[in-house]
Design an enzyme around this catalytic site. Structure first.
Site, PDB file in Angstrom:
ATOM      1  N   HIS A   1       2.017  -0.319  -7.832  1.00 45.90           N
ATOM      2  CA  HIS A   1       2.025  -1.478  -6.944  1.00 45.90           C
ATOM      3  C   HIS A   1       1.193  -1.201  -5.694  1.00 45.90           C
ATOM      4  O   HIS A   1       1.083  -0.060  -5.236  1.00 45.90           O
ATOM      5  CB  HIS A   1       3.458  -1.792  -6.481  1.00 45.90           C
ATOM      6  CG  HIS A   1       4.363  -2.285  -7.564  1.00 45.90           C
ATOM      7  ND1 HIS A   1       3.933  -2.677  -8.802  1.00 45.90           N
ATOM      8  CD2 HIS A   1       5.724  -2.463  -7.564  1.00 45.90           C
ATOM      9  CE1 HIS A   1       4.968  -3.069  -9.536  1.00 45.90           C
ATOM     10  NE2 HIS A   1       6.056  -2.944  -8.813  1.00 45.90           N
TER      11      HIS A   1
ATOM     12  N   CYS B   1      11.673  -0.730  -6.175  1.00 47.03           N
ATOM     13  CA  CYS B   1      10.409  -0.010  -6.111  1.00 47.03           C
ATOM     14  C   CYS B   1       9.530  -0.474  -4.945  1.00 47.03           C
ATOM     15  O   CYS B   1       8.931   0.350  -4.240  1.00 47.03           O
ATOM     16  CB  CYS B   1       9.656  -0.141  -7.425  1.00 47.03           C
ATOM     17  SG  CYS B   1       9.408  -1.843  -7.985  1.00 47.03           S
TER      18      CYS B   1
END
Length: 388
Positions: free
Chosen positions: A296, A183
């Site tokens: 994130h 990711c």
């Protein structure tokens, strides 16, 4: 199993869906019909679509697979929902039909064209090759196959050519493996690659600020629990992480390697080189867990082979697929995790010249992306769309 006929939007009741194959789904999925009049058309479009299996459907990413399949009207012919023996028998409502979760077995892949895996590396290593042998194209979200040379590691907006030799039509029943990058790598390279194409990145320094959801539903639940405990003056419960997470931050919990980097940081190094097909690009990373629930953030410093000014960079990023620019200096408004939570696009801002490098050879940017969405499920389904 029959696929759904209408265009729907999937809603997942629980924000703390289980992250792994072995943990059960907290609550069933429900849907809302968007356009009932489109039902006949949707059915017709799907008759020639692929059969799809979702492996690890009771996990957080598995549930996001279902949400993205529905949101993007992916034209599947039928769908099979797979999980561990512990979760087998559970009922999931998806696009106006109720499905029974089946236990993952080798024969689960008989007749399956595309399998979306998000059940952990050990499950992928065991069942990925089994699925391929049975003629299935596997899109794997784990790290199990990412660095295998013959396995494409793909971000569709970045390097779709890596999987150009794999198609559903005319494949004569042959299976294949395609790996989804980590990711953090996906979020970083969605912003860095358009600039790299223009001026060639020779060195990249990445600092990540990673949300609890990257460690799964249990970590999210523990962050909520710890927050309550700390505010109540109690000792925080530390089952998932070995230290207090609420009101704190710490080095990513991945194993630390002999070179001092942890595994998460080395994924950024190795995967960037493979995706860019450039073994010479210099990459260094520091990955940090922060008490954010979802999405994130990353601070990215880029050094270029030739000059790149910030105005040109901003124009390039504004035209990049899957990227949205949030870069308002006057109001000090830049990307935040909340801006991108449950969103497809990666947001980029703080676009500015690196003052430590002369000749406009460096830039700093700040990137935020939903690591469950674009960092996992969406990217995998975009890969599947390329197969059609």
């Amino acid at each position: 199993m029959q696929a759904a006929a209408s265009a729907h939007r999937l809603h997942l009741f629980s924000p703390f869906a289980s992250p792994s194959l072995s943990q059960p789904l907290a609550k069933p999925c429900a849907i809302r019909v968007r356009n009932p009049a489109a039902a006949t058309v949707r059915m017709a479009l799907r008759e020639d679509g692929p059969s799809v299996a979702v492996v690890g459907v009771t996990g957080a990413v598995g549930q996001e697979f279902l949400r993205v399949l529905s949101d993007r009207d992916f034209p599947y012919r039928d769908i099979r929902l797979l999980a561990s023996r512990r979760s087998a028998g559970k009922r999931i409502t998806f696009e106006d039909r109720e499905y029974t979760v089946e236990e993952l077995r080798p024969e689960s892949f008989d007749g399956i064209d595309i399998a979306l895996f998000s059940a952990g590396g050990s499950i992928s290593k065991e069942f990925g090759p089994v699925a391929v042998e049975r003629g299935t194209i596997v899109v794997d979200n784990s790290s199990a196959f990412r660095m295998v040379p013959e396995v494409p590691l793909v971000i569709p907006e970045v390097n779709p050519e890596a999987m150009s030799h794999i198609k559903l039509k005319g494949r004569s029943g042959k299976g294949a493996l395609i790996a989804n990058p980590n990711c953090s790598t996906i979020i970083c390279l969605m912003a860095a690659t358009p600039l790299h194409r223009h001026a060639k990145v020779v060195r990249m320094v990445v600092s990540t600020y990673q949300a609890a959801s990257g460690a799964g539903a249990a970590a999210m639940e523990e962050l909520v629990q710890q927050t309550r405990e700390v505010l109540d003056g109690k000792e925080p419960t530390c089952n998932i992480f070995k230290k207090q997470y609420a009101f704190n931050l710490f080095s990513h919990n991945a194993a630390v390697l002999p070179n001092g980097y942890n595994e998460e940081e080395m994924k950024l190094v190795k995967e960037t080189r493979k995706i860019w097909n450039d073994t010479n690009v210099k990459v260094t990373a520091t990955c940090i867990r922060v008490p954010v629930m979802r999405a994130h953030a990353e601070s990215v410093n880029l050094q270029f082979e030739k000059p790149m000014d910030e105005d040109t960079a901003r124009q390039i990023l504004e035209g990049a697929a899957g990227v949205v620019v949030i870069d308002d200096r006057d109001s000090n408004h830049f990307p935040t995790p909340l801006d991108v939570s449950s969103k497809d696009d990666v947001a980029v801002g703080r676009i500015r010249q690196d003052l430590s490098l002369d000749g406009n050879l460096g830039l700093d940017i700040f990137v935020c992306g939903d690591q469950i969405r674009k960092g996992a499920a969406l990217n995998a389904i975009q890969i599947a769309e390329k197969l059609l």
